[in-house]
Design an enzyme around this catalytic site. Structure first.
Site, mmCIF file in Angstrom:
data_model
loop_
_atom_site.group_PDB
_atom_site.id
_atom_site.type_symbol
_atom_site.label_atom_id
_atom_site.label_comp_id
_atom_site.label_asym_id
_atom_site.label_seq_id
_atom_site.Cartn_x
_atom_site.Cartn_y
_atom_site.Cartn_z
ATOM 1 N N GLY A 135 -30.580 -16.501 -9.070
ATOM 2 C CA GLY A 135 -29.935 -17.817 -8.980
ATOM 3 C C GLY A 135 -28.641 -17.889 -9.776
ATOM 4 C CG ASP A 163 -0.215 0.128 2.534
ATOM 5 O OD1 ASP A 163 1.015 -0.082 2.559
ATOM 6 O OD2 ASP A 163 -0.859 0.427 3.553
ATOM 7 C CG ASP A 186 -22.344 -8.133 -5.204
ATOM 8 O OD1 ASP A 186 -22.110 -8.829 -4.194
ATOM 9 O OD2 ASP A 186 -23.382 -8.241 -5.883
ATOM 10 C CB SER A 210 -26.458 -13.899 -7.671
ATOM 11 O OG SER A 210 -27.263 -12.830 -8.019
ATOM 12 N N GLY A 211 -23.357 -14.348 -8.472
ATOM 13 C CA GLY A 211 -22.068 -14.880 -8.021
ATOM 14 C C GLY A 211 -21.359 -15.659 -9.100
ATOM 15 C CD GLU A 231 4.264 -1.144 1.076
ATOM 16 O OE1 GLU A 231 4.102 -0.838 -0.117
ATOM 17 O OE2 GLU A 231 3.322 -1.522 1.821
ATOM 18 C CB VAL A 244 2.350 2.811 4.458
ATOM 19 C CG1 VAL A 244 2.799 3.220 5.846
ATOM 20 C CG2 VAL A 244 1.514 3.895 3.804
ATOM 21 C CG HIS A 278 -25.879 -10.201 -3.911
ATOM 22 N ND1 HIS A 278 -25.297 -9.969 -5.145
ATOM 23 C CD2 HIS A 278 -26.844 -11.121 -4.128
ATOM 24 C CE1 HIS A 278 -25.903 -10.722 -6.056
ATOM 25 N NE2 HIS A 278 -26.838 -11.430 -5.464
#
Ligand code: 4AZ
Length: 487
Positions: free
Chosen positions: A434, A128, A340, A436-437, A139, A130, A291
């Site tokens: 159904g 990140d 999501d 979804s994902g 890092e 840092v 979700h």
């Protein structure tokens, strides 16, 4: 042992007598006294003996407490020995735990170990910008694969940029190290290749004479590669479908898939019924939508995973895989569906075969055509409000540009950068409840890539309401960090 033959002495009960004391004179001549006995001149405590005035007492009059009984020297010695052994054993156990902790360098929970014994950081602290590890390990071992050719790039904190690595002196051990730093298990490593250099201003080169030190410490900046080629890395043999995929124009509007066509597709059952789809990315990791595992669905115990099976009916006679851990994107927003995406870690690894295998995760720098042809697959409903399908269905859908998908006739700015639209503005073909994902995939450079995970939409296959998918390129980084932190 000798005995005193004299008659028993008679005492007035004076207890102890000071020096030069003589017996009281009034007694003499009154009784036929035994020869006088004088206590020794050195004062000392005299044992209590019965006298005429005192009531006779047994030799030991006080009740003997149990502890007094226990505390015989022998028992005390035994207790001491037990205590001593317990302390030694406890000490050894603590030392053992400490040695194990430092030797395995383990980090509790979802953390990445720095490489310095016992020091860990969170996945979001890794690469990140840092320094969080004592020697900056978080890092200085930042690696990624770039573009469809999977060019290995290493981040240089000195120069604040990503640099390709020259293929000169590169070997599979280096490849395994780089892949492990992205979260792949060592046994998955597939291959390294040299790819012709195309216009990078600077490279990293391996210092051959550096000996057996850390890969990243061997790298130094260079303006050229003698071999004129850079490292292209494939950490896992992914994105291979053994079946030729047919073009389809009709999940709503799709058609039945055949076995092995979509080997990464899994059916996720919650309390023994299909709820969502998912995509295999490694033998242990499944990508799905956040979700799907939200709120009361977050308990991994109630989920089962079915892989390499075409129909829901068949699943009841197949052994399901169980889930060890569910990781939802920390910035998932239930209202906007931002971020999501979720990961499921299986309790035991999948065995890849003709019908089961991983899809490739897209790399940063992968450009898709504005209307790139993609495929959606799943056991979802074939019309809005309908039941789950028994057969796995597939449909091809083109990507829709964000500007189009967000216009006033379509989703009016609800499509965020973590989302990508696919489908037809005229409707008719779409993912539905159904699905979804499950995966939105495309072919590029002969491999299948996971472009998105089915997320949301207004209804199913309606006009100007295409499907919206999680934009996987935005999540690859998060996925790698979490795979690495939960090996
Ligand atoms: C759902 O509810 C769902 N048409 C999935 C996809 C779409 C709509 C709803 C896209 O799982």
């Amino acid at each position: 042992m000798a005995f005193d033959q004299r008659p028993p002495p008679y005492y007035e009960n004076y207890a102890y007598q000071p020096e030069n004391m003589v017996p009281p004179s009034h007694i003499s001549g009154y009784y036929n006294h035994p020869p006088p006995y004088y206590p020794p001149s050195v004062p000392r405590y005299v044992q209590r003996v019965p006298t005429e005035q005192s009531t006779p007492v047994p030799a030991i009059t006080q009740p003997v407490s149990s502890s007094t009984k226990i505390c015989t020297p022998r028992i005390r010695k035994t207790l001491c020995l037990i205590l001593f052994i317990t302390i030694i054993l406890l000490g050894a156990a603590i030392a053992g735990v400490l040695i194990w902790f430092y030797a395995t360098d383990s980090c509790s929970g979802s953390k990445i170990h720095c490489g310095t014994a016992g020091v860990c950081v969170t996945p979001s602290q890794w690469c990140d910008g840092v320094n969080d590890c004592p020697n900056g390990e978080d890092e200085n071992r930042c690696v990624r694969l770039y573009g469809p050719q999977r060019i290995l790039q290493v981040y240089s904190s000195e120069n604040k940029g990503w640099y390709p690595v020259c293929h000169d002196d590169w070997n599979d051990d280096h490849g395994i190290t780089a892949c492990a730093d992205m979260g792949y298990k060592k046994n998955l490593y597939y291959k390294s290749q040299g790819i012709r250099v195309t216009g990078s201003p600077s490279f990293l080169r391996l210092n051959k004479s550096a000996g057996n030190i850390d890969l990243y410490k061997k790298l130094y900046n260079s303006y050229w590669c003698p071999s004129r080629s850079v490292v292209s890395l494939q950490c896992i043999n992914c994105g291979v479908s053994r079946k030729r995929v047919n073009a389809r124009n009709r999940i709503v509007g799709g058609s039945a898939a055949t076995l092995g066509e979509w080997p990464w597709q899994v059916s996720l059952h919650f309390h023994n019924s299909h709820l969502c789809g998912g995509s295999i990315i490694t033998p242990e990791w499944i990508v799905t939508a956040a979700h799907c595992v939200d709120g009361s669905y977050s308990d991994s115990y109630h989920w089962k995973v079915y892989a390499g099976i075409l129909t829901q009916k068949e699943m009841f006679s197949f052994k399901a895989l169980r889930i060890a851990k569910i990781i939802s994107h920390p910035n998932y927003d239930t209202t906007t569906k931002n971020n999501d995406v979720a990961l499921m870690k299986l309790q035991s690894p999948l065995h890849f075969n003709e019908w089961t295998g991983p899809v490739c995760l897209p790399n940063p720098g992968m450009m898709f055509e504005p209307e790139q042809k993609c495929w959606i697959t799943g056991w979802g409903a074939q019309r809005f409000g309908g039941n789950t399908s028994n057969n796995l269905n597939a449909a091809d859908v083109p990507l829709i540009e964000p500007s189009t998908c967000n216009n006033m006739y379509v989703y009016q700015g609800k499509v965020l950068p973590t989302m990508i639209c696919a489908g037809y503005l005229k409707g008719k073909v779409d993912s539905c409840q159904g699905d979804s994902g499950g995966p939105l995939v495309t072919v590029k450079n002969t491999l299948w890539w996971l472009v998105g995970d089915t997320s949301w939409g207004s209804g199913c296959a309606a006009q100007n309401r295409p499907g919206v998918y999680g934009n996987m390129t935005q999540f690859t980084d998060w996925i790698y960090r979490n795979m690495q932190a939960n090996q």
